[in-house]
Each structure stands twice: as C-alpha cells, then as structure tokens.
Design an enzyme around this catalytic site. Structure first.
Site, PDB file in Angstrom:
ATOM      1  N   GLU A  84      24.778  33.356  56.180  1.00  0.00           N
ATOM      2  CA  GLU A  84      24.653  34.180  57.376  1.00  0.00           C
ATOM      3  C   GLU A  84      23.968  35.501  57.073  1.00  0.00           C
ATOM      4  O   GLU A  84      24.091  36.040  55.966  1.00  0.00           O
ATOM      5  CB  GLU A  84      26.042  34.444  57.984  1.00  0.00           C
ATOM      6  CG  GLU A  84      26.650  33.181  58.588  1.00  0.00           C
ATOM      7  CD  GLU A  84      27.990  33.427  59.276  1.00  0.00           C
ATOM      8  OE1 GLU A  84      28.299  32.681  60.218  1.00  0.00           O
ATOM      9  OE2 GLU A  84      28.728  34.339  58.859  1.00  0.00           O
ATOM     10  N   CYS A  97      21.424  42.914  57.216  1.00  0.00           N
ATOM     11  CA  CYS A  97      22.450  42.652  56.201  1.00  0.00           C
ATOM     12  C   CYS A  97      22.242  41.217  55.745  1.00  0.00           C
ATOM     13  O   CYS A  97      22.366  40.284  56.549  1.00  0.00           O
ATOM     14  CB  CYS A  97      23.844  42.843  56.802  1.00  0.00           C
ATOM     15  SG  CYS A  97      25.193  42.424  55.660  1.00  0.00           S
ATOM     16  N   CYS A 104      31.033  32.598  47.475  1.00  0.00           N
ATOM     17  CA  CYS A 104      31.225  33.663  46.492  1.00  0.00           C
ATOM     18  C   CYS A 104      32.324  33.242  45.515  1.00  0.00           C
ATOM     19  O   CYS A 104      33.269  32.545  45.901  1.00  0.00           O
ATOM     20  CB  CYS A 104      31.610  34.967  47.189  1.00  0.00           C
ATOM     21  SG  CYS A 104      31.660  36.408  46.086  1.00  0.00           S
ATOM     22  N   CYS A 108      37.696  38.172  46.540  1.00  0.00           N
ATOM     23  CA  CYS A 108      38.301  39.409  47.049  1.00  0.00           C
ATOM     24  C   CYS A 108      39.234  39.050  48.209  1.00  0.00           C
ATOM     25  O   CYS A 108      38.883  38.245  49.071  1.00  0.00           O
ATOM     26  CB  CYS A 108      37.226  40.382  47.500  1.00  0.00           C
ATOM     27  SG  CYS A 108      36.152  40.956  46.154  1.00  0.00           S
ATOM     28  N   CYS A 111      38.112  39.570  52.160  1.00  0.00           N
ATOM     29  CA  CYS A 111      36.772  39.154  52.577  1.00  0.00           C
ATOM     30  C   CYS A 111      36.752  37.659  52.892  1.00  0.00           C
ATOM     31  O   CYS A 111      37.188  36.837  52.077  1.00  0.00           O
ATOM     32  CB  CYS A 111      35.774  39.475  51.470  1.00  0.00           C
ATOM     33  SG  CYS A 111      34.087  38.921  51.818  1.00  0.00           S
ATOM     34  N   CYS A 330      31.833  43.806  58.683  1.00  0.00           N
ATOM     35  CA  CYS A 330      32.063  43.828  57.245  1.00  0.00           C
ATOM     36  C   CYS A 330      33.234  42.918  56.850  1.00  0.00           C
ATOM     37  O   CYS A 330      34.330  43.030  57.380  1.00  0.00           O
ATOM     38  CB  CYS A 330      32.363  45.268  56.825  1.00  0.00           C
ATOM     39  SG  CYS A 330      32.696  45.459  55.067  1.00  0.00           S
TER      40      CYS A 330
END
Length: 337
Positions: A84, A97, A104, A108, A111, A330
């Site tokens: 995305e 962005c 990933c 974290c 996220c 975010c």
C-alpha cells in the site's frame, strides 16, 4: 535494464541505436506501464519486445478516498503480492508515503504491518513505480506534483537497503522524477549498522527514527528490534550519520495511553533529544488497529505532554492523523481492501 544493456539488446536485434534511448525514456521519463503504449516504436518492434521481455510494472488494484482528501492505493505486484501507498495532500504539500517491503519482519506491537509476515523486499523499480503512480494521482486530484516522499509505509527500508537507495537515486535523477533528495525522508525502526552505512555512503536524504519510547525497557516491549539495537547504540550511529552527511534527523513518537504519555516520559524523551542533533520530534496520534492493546491518550494528557516539551525548548509538532477512516494513517497499512 540499464541504458547500455538495452542498447546492447537493440544492437543484437539489428535495430537503430536511438530506439534503445526511446525505450529507456518510456520506462523512466514517461513511466510507461506496458510495451503497447510506446507509441513511437513500430508495431512489429513492440510485439517483439512483448514476446521476449517481461515488464513487471506495478498496477493500482484498489483506491480509497478519505474524507480529509487522503488517497490510499493498494498496488498489485507482478507475482500477486500487494503493498500500500498513500497520497497525503495539504495546502502546501503533496506527500507520498511509500512501502519498501511486502509485510515486515520487525513485529512492532502497535503497527498493523508488524502483524504480517515479511514476504519479500520490493525491487527498486517497484518502489519507483509507487512514487510515479502516486505522483500521477497528485496531478490528477490537485494539479500539483509531489513535493515530498516519506518511506514510512510497509516494511523497514534499511532492511532493503540497496533497492531503497537505488530507487531514491532514480527518483532524484533528471531521467526519473528529478526530485530533490532534501524532500525525501527515510524512516527506520532503528537498524544501527545500516544507519552507520547511510553515513558511510554520504546519502543526501533525511532520516527519521521511529522512537516511540525513550528508555530501553519500554522500547523493547513494543519494538523487539531494540533488544539488539538499543538507544545508546542508536544515539551513537545517529550522531555519526549527522557528522558524515549534515542531513536532517527527526524522531517519530506515537503517544500511547498510560504507557509513554506522562511528564516522566517527556523528560526521558528530552534527554535523548539533547544527545542527537534532532531537527524535529513528530508527536503522533495513535491509530487503533486490530490485535493491538494500545489506546489513544486523552486530549488533556496529550496537551500536557506537548506543553512540557515546549517549556523545555524542544522543537516538537503534534501530527494529527490523516486518512484514519480508510486505514491509511500511521501504523494502519495492512493491505485491507
């Protein structure tokens, strides 16, 4: 392929040398999506290229429009994976962005991408394609080109080091999008040895550290990478990066209710801030995601935190979330349609 490689191919095909340059310009300056659109090539040549070469351009799969003007796109890659990217428009900026990995590996705890598995790194041309497509969206929606790029989408950019740097080289090249590297910020969760490498390579873009907690105990709880890349090491490497490049450094700090939002947390943040030549701390609103236990602090707690930083002459800015209603804010990118 590079221009010399394309020139060699065309020589072997018996084609005139200028044809190679035409194709190269279609690839990078005109951002063609397929061979058929290369209209100044003959039909037989286009057919030959189609038959003998792959053109793995990424495609827009879905697009969502937020009530605040933010546009989120899910891009389909040649192998069926998705990433995305987000266009964030304001009155003065058009910011892209972009993602650097499919998923990933850093996990974290706050996220949405961190709850996904890392499938693979993006190739440099796939990163470039994201920027080119978001730039097209910016022009179509506002008549303005992109002014800024942040590598704050899916994935850890410094764990895809070569492709990210190659993509930025192409984005800033006159043969690409000719964007100033000072308009580009790469965000990292804190891969210390690669921050050092950025300094060694004398890069010209800006660096953001996703900090989110200003002591090792708390940071390790929410960011497992801190176990092997603690704050002391990160401070050393950020100072090395600044000494080697002189480029801007910023901190990203998401406020979590009853975790890192007290005056004591602000004091610890100031101590880290004083140890690094930080240009700005972006204080970020937490955006709710499935599977995470965190909550957004009250407005009173947020204001008290910001006031304490201001009282101690810290250059901090509260960044209000954009695109929350389409999961584009975010920490929310997770390939949801």
């Amino acid at each position: 392929m590079s221009l010399p490689q394309i020139q060699e191919v065309f020589a072997n095909m018996g084609e005139k040398p200028f044809r190679a340059k035409q194709v190269y310009e279609w690839l990078w300056l005109k951002q063609a999506r397929d061979f058929e659109s290369m209209s100044n090539l003959s039909k037989p040549l286009r057919a030959s290229l189609e038959e003998n070469f792959t053109f793995p351009a990424i495609k827009v799969d879905t697009t969502q429009h937020s009530s605040d003007g933010t546009i989120k796109s899910r891009f389909k890659l040649h192998d069926g994976h998705f990433v995305e990217g987000v266009l964030i428009p304001t009155s003065t900026r058009q910011t892209a962005c972009v993602s650097s990995q499919v998923g990933c590996s850093l996990s974290c705890k706050f996220c949405a991408t961190g709850f996904m598995d890392r499938k693979r790194n993006l190739d440099f041309d796939e990163i470039f394609d994201q920027v080119a497509l978001i730039n097209k969206q910016a022009i179509e929606s506002s008549g303005k080109k992109l002014t800024n790029i942040v590598f704050m989408g899916m994935g850890e950019p410094l764990l895809n080091y070569k492709n990210v740097l190659h993509a930025i080289e192409r984005i800033t090249s006159p043969e690409g999008l000719a964007m100033s590297p000072k308009r580009i910020t790469v965000s990292t969760a804190g891969v210390a040895k690669m921050i050092h490498q950025l300094g060694e390579d004398k890069v010209r873009f800006n660096l953001a550290l996703s900090l989110h907690a200003a002591n090792d105990q708390k940071r390790t709880q929410i960011m497992p990478i801190n176990e092997t890349n603690n704050l002391k090491v990160l401070v050393e490497e950020l100072n090395y990066f600044y000494k080697a490049t002189g480029n801007e450094i910023s901190f990203e700090y998401i406020l979590f209710k009853d975790f890192n939002d007290t005056v004591k947390d602000a004091e610890e943040l100031i101590k880290i801030y004083r140890q690094v030549p930080v240009d700005l701390i972006n204080i970020i609103e937490y955006n709710q995601i499935d599977g995470a236990r965190f909550q957004k602090p009250s407005e009173e707690a947020t204001e008290a935190f910001m006031e304490y930083l201001g009282k101690h002459k810290v250059n901090a800015r509260l960044r209000r979330s954009r695109g929350k209603d389409i999961d584009a804010a975010c920490g929310q990118l997770a390939n949801k349609a």
